[in-house]
Design an enzyme around this catalytic site. Structure first.
Site, PDB file in Angstrom:
ATOM      1  N   CYS A   1       0.837  -1.201   0.000  1.00 34.52           N
ATOM      2  CA  CYS A   1       0.000   0.000   0.000  1.00 34.52           C
ATOM      3  C   CYS A   1       0.873   1.251   0.000  1.00 34.52           C
ATOM      4  O   CYS A   1       2.058   1.203   0.299  1.00 34.52           O
ATOM      5  CB  CYS A   1      -0.854   0.009   1.247  1.00 34.52           C
ATOM      6  SG  CYS A   1      -1.691  -1.545   1.532  1.00 34.52           S
TER       7      CYS A   1
ATOM      8  N   ARG B   1       3.864   1.344  -6.813  1.00 33.25           N
ATOM      9  CA  ARG B   1       3.913   0.289  -5.801  1.00 33.25           C
ATOM     10  C   ARG B   1       2.838  -0.773  -6.042  1.00 33.25           C
ATOM     11  O   ARG B   1       2.870  -1.832  -5.423  1.00 33.25           O
ATOM     12  CB  ARG B   1       3.705   0.884  -4.395  1.00 33.25           C
ATOM     13  CG  ARG B   1       4.787   1.854  -3.993  1.00 33.25           C
ATOM     14  CD  ARG B   1       4.363   2.715  -2.824  1.00 33.25           C
ATOM     15  NE  ARG B   1       4.289   1.974  -1.578  1.00 33.25           N
ATOM     16  CZ  ARG B   1       5.303   1.754  -0.769  1.00 33.25           C
ATOM     17  NH1 ARG B   1       6.505   2.215  -1.087  1.00 33.25           N
ATOM     18  NH2 ARG B   1       5.151   1.094   0.350  1.00 33.25           N
TER      19      ARG B   1
ATOM     20  N   TRP C   1      -3.197  -2.216  -1.540  1.00 32.70           N
ATOM     21  CA  TRP C   1      -2.882  -3.492  -2.194  1.00 32.70           C
ATOM     22  C   TRP C   1      -3.478  -4.533  -1.261  1.00 32.70           C
ATOM     23  O   TRP C   1      -2.980  -4.756  -0.172  1.00 32.70           O
ATOM     24  CB  TRP C   1      -1.369  -3.625  -2.333  1.00 32.70           C
ATOM     25  CG  TRP C   1      -0.862  -4.989  -2.687  1.00 32.70           C
ATOM     26  CD1 TRP C   1      -0.430  -5.958  -1.826  1.00 32.70           C
ATOM     27  CD2 TRP C   1      -0.703  -5.530  -3.998  1.00 32.70           C
ATOM     28  NE1 TRP C   1      -0.015  -7.058  -2.529  1.00 32.70           N
ATOM     29  CE2 TRP C   1      -0.168  -6.835  -3.855  1.00 32.70           C
ATOM     30  CE3 TRP C   1      -0.953  -5.049  -5.281  1.00 32.70           C
ATOM     31  CZ2 TRP C   1       0.111  -7.652  -4.948  1.00 32.70           C
ATOM     32  CZ3 TRP C   1      -0.671  -5.869  -6.366  1.00 32.70           C
ATOM     33  CH2 TRP C   1      -0.148  -7.153  -6.194  1.00 32.70           C
TER      34      TRP C   1
ATOM     35  N   ASN D   1      -0.501   0.503   6.166  1.00 30.18           N
ATOM     36  CA  ASN D   1       0.269  -0.333   5.260  1.00 30.18           C
ATOM     37  C   ASN D   1       0.877  -1.431   6.118  1.00 30.18           C
ATOM     38  O   ASN D   1       1.509  -1.134   7.125  1.00 30.18           O
ATOM     39  CB  ASN D   1       1.353   0.532   4.598  1.00 30.18           C
ATOM     40  CG  ASN D   1       2.283  -0.270   3.721  1.00 30.18           C
ATOM     41  OD1 ASN D   1       2.047  -1.445   3.474  1.00 30.18           O
ATOM     42  ND2 ASN D   1       3.336   0.374   3.247  1.00 30.18           N
ATOM     43  N   GLY D   2       0.656  -2.708   5.758  1.00 32.77           N
ATOM     44  CA  GLY D   2       1.217  -3.807   6.542  1.00 32.77           C
ATOM     45  C   GLY D   2       0.134  -4.814   6.881  1.00 32.77           C
ATOM     46  O   GLY D   2      -0.937  -4.827   6.271  1.00 32.77           O
TER      47      GLY D   2
ATOM     48  N   GLU E   1      15.267 -22.775 -12.138  1.00 31.79           N
ATOM     49  CA  GLU E   1      14.863 -21.381 -11.943  1.00 31.79           C
ATOM     50  C   GLU E   1      16.003 -20.422 -12.314  1.00 31.79           C
ATOM     51  O   GLU E   1      15.785 -19.380 -12.934  1.00 31.79           O
ATOM     52  CB  GLU E   1      14.423 -21.181 -10.482  1.00 31.79           C
ATOM     53  CG  GLU E   1      14.188 -19.744 -10.055  1.00 31.79           C
ATOM     54  CD  GLU E   1      13.141 -19.002 -10.896  1.00 31.79           C
ATOM     55  OE1 GLU E   1      12.469 -19.615 -11.731  1.00 31.79           O
ATOM     56  OE2 GLU E   1      13.036 -17.767 -10.725  1.00 31.79           O
TER      57      GLU E   1
ATOM     58  N   LYS F   1      16.091 -17.411 -15.123  1.00 27.63           N
ATOM     59  CA  LYS F   1      16.396 -16.003 -14.798  1.00 27.63           C
ATOM     60  C   LYS F   1      17.458 -15.466 -15.742  1.00 27.63           C
ATOM     61  O   LYS F   1      17.330 -14.378 -16.280  1.00 27.63           O
ATOM     62  CB  LYS F   1      16.930 -15.852 -13.351  1.00 27.63           C
ATOM     63  CG  LYS F   1      15.959 -15.894 -12.223  1.00 27.63           C
ATOM     64  CD  LYS F   1      15.033 -14.716 -12.104  1.00 27.63           C
ATOM     65  CE  LYS F   1      13.777 -14.916 -12.905  1.00 27.63           C
ATOM     66  NZ  LYS F   1      12.726 -15.715 -12.330  1.00 27.63           N
TER      67      LYS F   1
ATOM     68  N   GLU G   1      16.133 -15.080 -19.429  1.00 28.56           N
ATOM     69  CA  GLU G   1      15.087 -14.090 -19.727  1.00 28.56           C
ATOM     70  C   GLU G   1      15.580 -12.656 -19.657  1.00 28.56           C
ATOM     71  O   GLU G   1      15.068 -11.802 -20.379  1.00 28.56           O
ATOM     72  CB  GLU G   1      13.824 -14.299 -18.882  1.00 28.56           C
ATOM     73  CG  GLU G   1      13.907 -13.970 -17.424  1.00 28.56           C
ATOM     74  CD  GLU G   1      12.583 -14.206 -16.683  1.00 28.56           C
ATOM     75  OE1 GLU G   1      11.506 -14.025 -17.263  1.00 28.56           O
ATOM     76  OE2 GLU G   1      12.645 -14.562 -15.487  1.00 28.56           O
TER      77      GLU G   1
ATOM     78  N   HIS H   1      24.394 -38.270 -19.795  1.00 26.13           N
ATOM     79  CA  HIS H   1      23.408 -38.818 -20.733  1.00 26.13           C
ATOM     80  C   HIS H   1      23.154 -37.877 -21.900  1.00 26.13           C
ATOM     81  O   HIS H   1      22.161 -38.033 -22.607  1.00 26.13           O
ATOM     82  CB  HIS H   1      22.111 -39.143 -19.986  1.00 26.13           C
ATOM     83  CG  HIS H   1      22.296 -40.146 -18.901  1.00 26.13           C
ATOM     84  ND1 HIS H   1      22.486 -41.485 -19.151  1.00 26.13           N
ATOM     85  CD2 HIS H   1      22.395 -39.997 -17.559  1.00 26.13           C
ATOM     86  CE1 HIS H   1      22.659 -42.128 -18.009  1.00 26.13           C
ATOM     87  NE2 HIS H   1      22.613 -41.249 -17.023  1.00 26.13           N
TER      88      HIS H   1
ATOM     89  N   LYS I   1       4.721  -9.386 -18.115  1.00 27.33           N
ATOM     90  CA  LYS I   1       4.675  -9.771 -16.697  1.00 27.33           C
ATOM     91  C   LYS I   1       3.609 -10.831 -16.458  1.00 27.33           C
ATOM     92  O   LYS I   1       3.803 -11.754 -15.682  1.00 27.33           O
ATOM     93  CB  LYS I   1       4.408  -8.521 -15.844  1.00 27.33           C
ATOM     94  CG  LYS I   1       4.357  -8.788 -14.345  1.00 27.33           C
ATOM     95  CD  LYS I   1       5.717  -9.220 -13.817  1.00 27.33           C
ATOM     96  CE  LYS I   1       5.707  -9.581 -12.344  1.00 27.33           C
ATOM     97  NZ  LYS I   1       6.873 -10.419 -11.989  1.00 27.33           N
TER      98      LYS I   1
HETATM   99  C1  AGP Z   1       9.439 -15.466 -14.352  1.00 31.16           C
HETATM  100  O1  AGP Z   1      10.571 -14.724 -14.175  1.00 31.16           O
HETATM  101  C2  AGP Z   1       8.663 -15.256 -15.540  1.00 31.16           C
HETATM  102  N1  AGP Z   1       8.643 -13.980 -16.014  1.00 31.16           N
HETATM  103  C3  AGP Z   1       7.516 -16.190 -15.858  1.00 31.16           C
HETATM  104  O2  AGP Z   1       8.093 -17.449 -16.066  1.00 31.16           O
HETATM  105  C4  AGP Z   1       6.345 -16.344 -14.843  1.00 31.16           C
HETATM  106  O3  AGP Z   1       6.805 -16.962 -13.684  1.00 31.16           O
HETATM  107  C5  AGP Z   1       5.215 -17.146 -15.493  1.00 31.16           C
HETATM  108  O4  AGP Z   1       4.719 -16.439 -16.613  1.00 31.16           O
HETATM  109  C6  AGP Z   1       4.086 -17.458 -14.548  1.00 31.16           C
HETATM  110  O5  AGP Z   1       3.458 -16.300 -14.088  1.00 31.16           O
HETATM  111  P1  AGP Z   1       2.487 -16.335 -12.851  1.00 31.16           P
HETATM  112  O6  AGP Z   1       3.282 -16.739 -11.672  1.00 31.16           O
HETATM  113  O7  AGP Z   1       1.960 -14.935 -12.744  1.00 31.16           O
HETATM  114  O8  AGP Z   1       1.410 -17.336 -13.166  1.00 31.16           O
END
Ligand code: AGP
Length: 607
Positions: free
Chosen positions: A2, A27, A74, A100-101, A480, A484, A487, A503, A602
């Protein structure tokens, strides 16, 4: 997360508050509101949705008054709605509060207040504060706020006004930010500096449990007991864009650094004073313990949280787990058992494939637990149970704090399910909870050493390919970490279970390859050491991520990054952090903007 603003001075408060709230939009929020004290007394206006909706609401009236508070919410407790928006008022409507919190003991306080005849209007944790201030108010707002601080637990930044003391704002913080802006014949308060910069560059940062009492001509500071303090102002010389990122160069770096706090928020409200996991808030009761299988579906980073979850549930709760990419799951004729527990993980709660998988599970009769960051998202609304990650808005496309808080939720559910199934002795559960409670500090210790990762990135960012390898939980973090890096730095990167190296993947290893070996599973150190030797022999440069004080890999690795020791099943929350930082600094070295990677969105709301 928030946003709070407050103004007292010679100007009309309303336009200042709206303008300041606009500076906090970055935010993330789902509703906005203001409370202004003027000749008509306390006037509150609030609306769900964008700030524009609040502006439309007040466009046809003149709200007179030069003292007020404002808020962008939020949602955490209670869906986004007009009534749940802040400010919240006491029954008489003369006291208004923005917050906020998270107030952890709000349920108890609510019951206590209801027992005294208070009728609540919203589902929020914040409304208890307005009623408590009223309860303790005897003509001195500062004293009432001090009394309320003694009764509320959790994290908070608060701004409070009272019609009986017009021209005064009392503000306090604990674990949530608050900054005072010192002006000429006006003073302000805000969650973050950008909201203040149009009015002043002289600010005072409140520390935990410090209180500020603002009037037009002065600001007085007090400690949590109400004793006077003296505070030194600082001069802000950043520009507004930098200020929105809290002084960090990018949102991604800011969000990486927010992880200790986000992890604390996720953990703290779900663990009782006696150290027992309490998920009554999400409704995880005995009926869920009868399941024969857990099925997890998600996409991208959230799927990687699911891979960690598979290992964690099987080890901690001794229950079989299937984990699947949502886009695969929905088209592969999966088999359902009505006793299955589905766990659907999504930061946004709006990912198209993830929602489709959730709907398939529900229509098969299975029950669904959602782990999501966004209150009121489609996933949150349609699932049977919801566990919020409470990471605050994640703005960078690359998910960081959403991932580690998803993991925190996974561990808490695993421990609770284990207890319900009789799969974990009380002492072992207590030990795991104790270890979880230490993770935020361990994460902080890793962030303190980010310069080591930055240095290694500056030496290795131009490698044409990067492989991440590990075993068990370290394999999940390899997946993961490779995502990162690819991307945001566009480095070709892949992840392997280290046992798979021979393998196939080893055919690709040469002297242009970086291999990041994640080594936090002690029982498999010797296996990892052999894998590292195999890639070294083919010319790879190797970075090892292992524990503090551990020298097992010193002779084989080119560089070692150390994280604080933790039990093998909990290390993912720590070992991913250096890899997030590595991806970030590689993007910087390559001259890329990590917050805006090409071709990515996003939230992926289409197939
Ligand atoms: C992660 O860094 C990505 N940008 C992407 O893989 C993301 O995690 C994926 O699109 C899933 O999104 P969500 O968690 O909002 O469902």
């Amino acid at each position: 997360m928030c946003g709070i603003v407050g103004y007292v001075g010679d100007r009309d408060a309303t336009p200042v508050l709206v303008n300041a709230l606009r500076k906090l939009e970055y935010r993330g929020y789902d509703s906005a509101g203001i409370a202004v004290i003027g000749p008509e007394g306390l006037v509150v206006r609030k609306a769900k949705g964008a700030l524009r909706r609040l502006e439309e609401l007040i466009a046809t009236e003149t709200i007179r008054g030069s003292c007020g508070i404002g808020h962008t919410r939020w949602a955490t407790h209670g869906e986004p709605s007009d009534v749940n928006s802040h400010p919240h008022t006491d029954v008489s409507g003369r006291i208004a509060v923005v917050h906020n919190g998270i107030i952890e003991n709000h349920a108890k306080l609510r019951a206590w207040l209801e027992g005294r005849g208070v009728a609540f209007r919203s589902q929020t944790d914040t409304e208890v504060i307005a009623h408590l201030v009223d309860h303790h108010y005897e003509g001195d707002l500062l004293k009432a706020v001090v009394a309320v601080m003694g009764r509320i637990e959790g994290s908070y930044a608060l701004a409070v006004v009272c019609e009986d003391e017009p021209g005064k704002i009392v503000a306090v913080r604990k674990d949530s930010p608050l900054v005072v802006g010192l002006g000429k014949a006006e003073n302000l308060i805000a969650s973050d500096v950008p909201a203040l910069l149009e009015y002043t560059r002289e600010v005072v940062y409140l520390e935990d449990k410090e209180i500020a009492v603002l009037t037009r001509d002065r600001v007085d500071f007090f400690d949590g007991a109400g004793e006077r303090l003296s505070k030194k102002p600082s001069h802000v010389d950043w520009d507004v864009a930098a200020a929105e990122k809290g002084g960090f160069e990018h949102f991604m770096l800011k969000e990486i650094h927010e992880q200790p706090k986000a992890l604390t928020d996720t953990f703290r409200a779900r663990v009782d004073g006696d150290g027992k996991v309490n998920l009554s808030e999400i409704g995880l009761d005995e009926s869920w313990a009868r399941a024969r299988r857990v099925v997890i579906t998600a996409c991208g980073t959230a799927w990687h949280a699911g891979v960690v979850a598979k290992y964690a549930f099987e080890r901690i709760a001794r229950i079989p787990v299937d984990v699947d990419i949502a886009s695969e799951f929905r088209y592969r004729s999966p088999l359902f058992d009505p006793s299955d527990i589905f766990i659907i993980i999504s930061q946004s709660g709006e990912t198209a494939d993830t929602l489709a998988a959730m709907r398939m599970a529900r229509s098969s009769g299975a029950r669904v637990i959602a782990i999501t960051n966004v209150v009121g998202s489609t996933l949150a609304r349609e699932a049977d149970l919801v566990m919020y990650t409470w990471a605050g808005p994640e703005i960078a496309v690359a998910s960081t704090k959403a991932f580690t808080t998803q993991l925190m939720c996974v561990y808490l559910i695993a421990i609770r399910l284990a207890a319900l199934r009789g799969a974990l002795a009380d002492a072992d559960a207590a030990r795991l909870v104790g270890e979880l409670s230490r993770l935020p500090d361990s994460a902080r210790a890793i962030l303190d050493r980010q310069a080591e990762i930055q240095r290694f990135a500056s030496q290795s960012f131009n490698k044409s390919k990067a492989f991440f390898m590990g075993r068990l939980f370290d394999y999940a973090i390899s997946l993961e970490s490779a995502l990162k890096l690819k991307e945001i730095s566009y480095t070709h990167s892949e992840a392997f279970a280290a046992g798979e190296l021979k393998h196939g993947p080893i055919a690709l290893v040469d002297d242009s390859t970086l291999v990041v070996a994640i080594c936090t599973q002690r029982e498999l150190f010797d296996k990892m050491d052999s894998n590292i030797k195999e890639v070294k022999a083919r010319g790879a440069t190797v970075l090892v991520v292992t524990f503090d004080g551990e020298s097992y890999f010193d002779a084989t690795a080119d560089a070692v990054f150390r994280v604080p020791e933790a039990p093998g099943e909990l290390t993912p929350i720590l070992s991913v952090i250096p890899c997030q930082l590595y991806a970030y600094y590689c993007a910087i070295q390559r001259g890329l903007d990590p917050d805006k990677p090409r071709n990515l969105a996003k939230s992926v709301t289409v197939e």
